[in-house]
Scaffold this active site. Structure first.
Site, PDB file in Angstrom:
ATOM      1  N   CYS A 184      -3.056  -3.073   8.690  1.00 37.15           N
ATOM      2  CA  CYS A 184      -2.589  -1.730   9.122  1.00 37.15           C
ATOM      3  C   CYS A 184      -2.009  -1.684  10.359  1.00 37.15           C
ATOM      4  O   CYS A 184      -1.007  -0.947  10.710  1.00 37.15           O
ATOM      5  CB  CYS A 184      -3.694  -0.691   8.860  1.00 37.15           C
ATOM      6  SG  CYS A 184      -4.478  -0.813   7.345  1.00 37.15           S
ATOM      7  N   CYS A 212      -2.562   5.437   5.993  1.00 34.12           N
ATOM      8  CA  CYS A 212      -4.002   5.331   6.054  1.00 34.12           C
ATOM      9  C   CYS A 212      -4.629   5.712   7.451  1.00 34.12           C
ATOM     10  O   CYS A 212      -3.747   5.563   8.458  1.00 34.12           O
ATOM     11  CB  CYS A 212      -4.599   3.911   5.456  1.00 34.12           C
ATOM     12  SG  CYS A 212      -4.611   2.726   6.711  1.00 34.12           S
ATOM     13  N   CYS A 255       0.745  -1.252  -0.143  1.00 34.55           N
ATOM     14  CA  CYS A 255       0.037  -0.096  -0.014  1.00 34.55           C
ATOM     15  C   CYS A 255       0.859   1.287   0.015  1.00 34.55           C
ATOM     16  O   CYS A 255       0.313   2.309  -0.156  1.00 34.55           O
ATOM     17  CB  CYS A 255      -0.834  -0.050   1.194  1.00 34.55           C
ATOM     18  SG  CYS A 255       0.012   0.002   2.772  1.00 34.55           S
ATOM     19  N   ASP A 298       2.540   2.517   2.311  1.00 36.38           N
ATOM     20  CA  ASP A 298       2.551   3.365   3.756  1.00 36.38           C
ATOM     21  C   ASP A 298       3.670   3.133   4.598  1.00 36.38           C
ATOM     22  O   ASP A 298       4.332   1.817   4.557  1.00 36.38           O
ATOM     23  CB  ASP A 298       1.076   2.864   4.567  1.00 36.38           C
ATOM     24  CG  ASP A 298      -0.129   3.342   3.949  1.00 36.38           C
ATOM     25  OD1 ASP A 298       0.090   4.355   3.046  1.00 36.38           O
ATOM     26  OD2 ASP A 298      -1.104   2.971   4.455  1.00 36.38           O
TER      27      ASP A 298
HETATM   28 FE1  FES Z   1      -1.487   0.490   4.110  1.00 41.57          FE
HETATM   29 FE2  FES Z   1      -3.360   0.761   5.922  1.00 41.57          FE
HETATM   30  S1  FES Z   1      -3.686   0.726   3.770  1.00 41.57           S
HETATM   31  S2  FES Z   1      -1.549   0.556   6.324  1.00 41.57           S
END
Ligand code: FES
Length: 147
Positions: free
Chosen positions: A103, A59, A33, A35
């Site tokens: 996450c 997110c 993702c 992140d």
């Molecule tokens: Fe990547 Fe939540 S979508 S940490």
């Protein structure tokens, strides 16, 4: 979809920022993702976490779980901090939707990475602490392949 606690920690995240000359710093990302999370720990001579801050490029669930995780590790010893798993964080937040469970792993791994950094710098052994991964996505893939 999200509990009130998740919304609260997402909208008013606790302990955002950085700690100068932190005792330990850990950064992990999830390549899937994109992140990224960084955790700073201020640990005293008795191995007690006096302060904890985080920065997240991620997110809403990642923000909420890091916020709660930093609250939970504060005041704990480095050994006790290992018990702050992503499950413990999710319980404290009254749950997360299943698609957002991964996450919460970012927060757990970032804390472990910061503890690892502290342990290496200070020549301390933290029982049960494993060398952290810089990308938790690898982990998820490994797990997925097992099934
Ligand atoms: Fe990547 Fe939540 S979508 S940490």
């Amino acid at each position: 979809m999200y509990s009130e606690k998740v919304m609260d920690h997402f909208q008013n995240p606790r302990n955002v920022g950085e700690i100068e000359n932190a005792s330990g710093v850990g950064t992990v990302g999830n390549a899937k993702c994109g992140d990224i999370m960084r955790i700073y720990l201020d640990i005293d001579d008795n191995g007690v976490i006096q302060d904890c801050k985080f920065k997240t490029f991620g997110c809403g669930a990642a923000v909420a779980t890091s916020s709660m995780a930093t609250e939970l590790v504060k005041g704990k010893t480095v050994q006790e901090a290992l018990l702050v798993t992503n499950k413990a964080v999710m319980e404290a937040l009254d749950g997360l939707p299943p698609v957002k469970v991964h996450c919460s792993l970012l927060a757990e791994e970032a804390i472990h990475a910061a503890l690892w950094d502290y342990a290496e710098k200070h020549g301390v052994k933290i029982e049960g602490l494993k060398k952290p991964k810089s990308d938790i996505h690898e982990d998820e893939e490994e797990e997925a392949e097992e099934y």
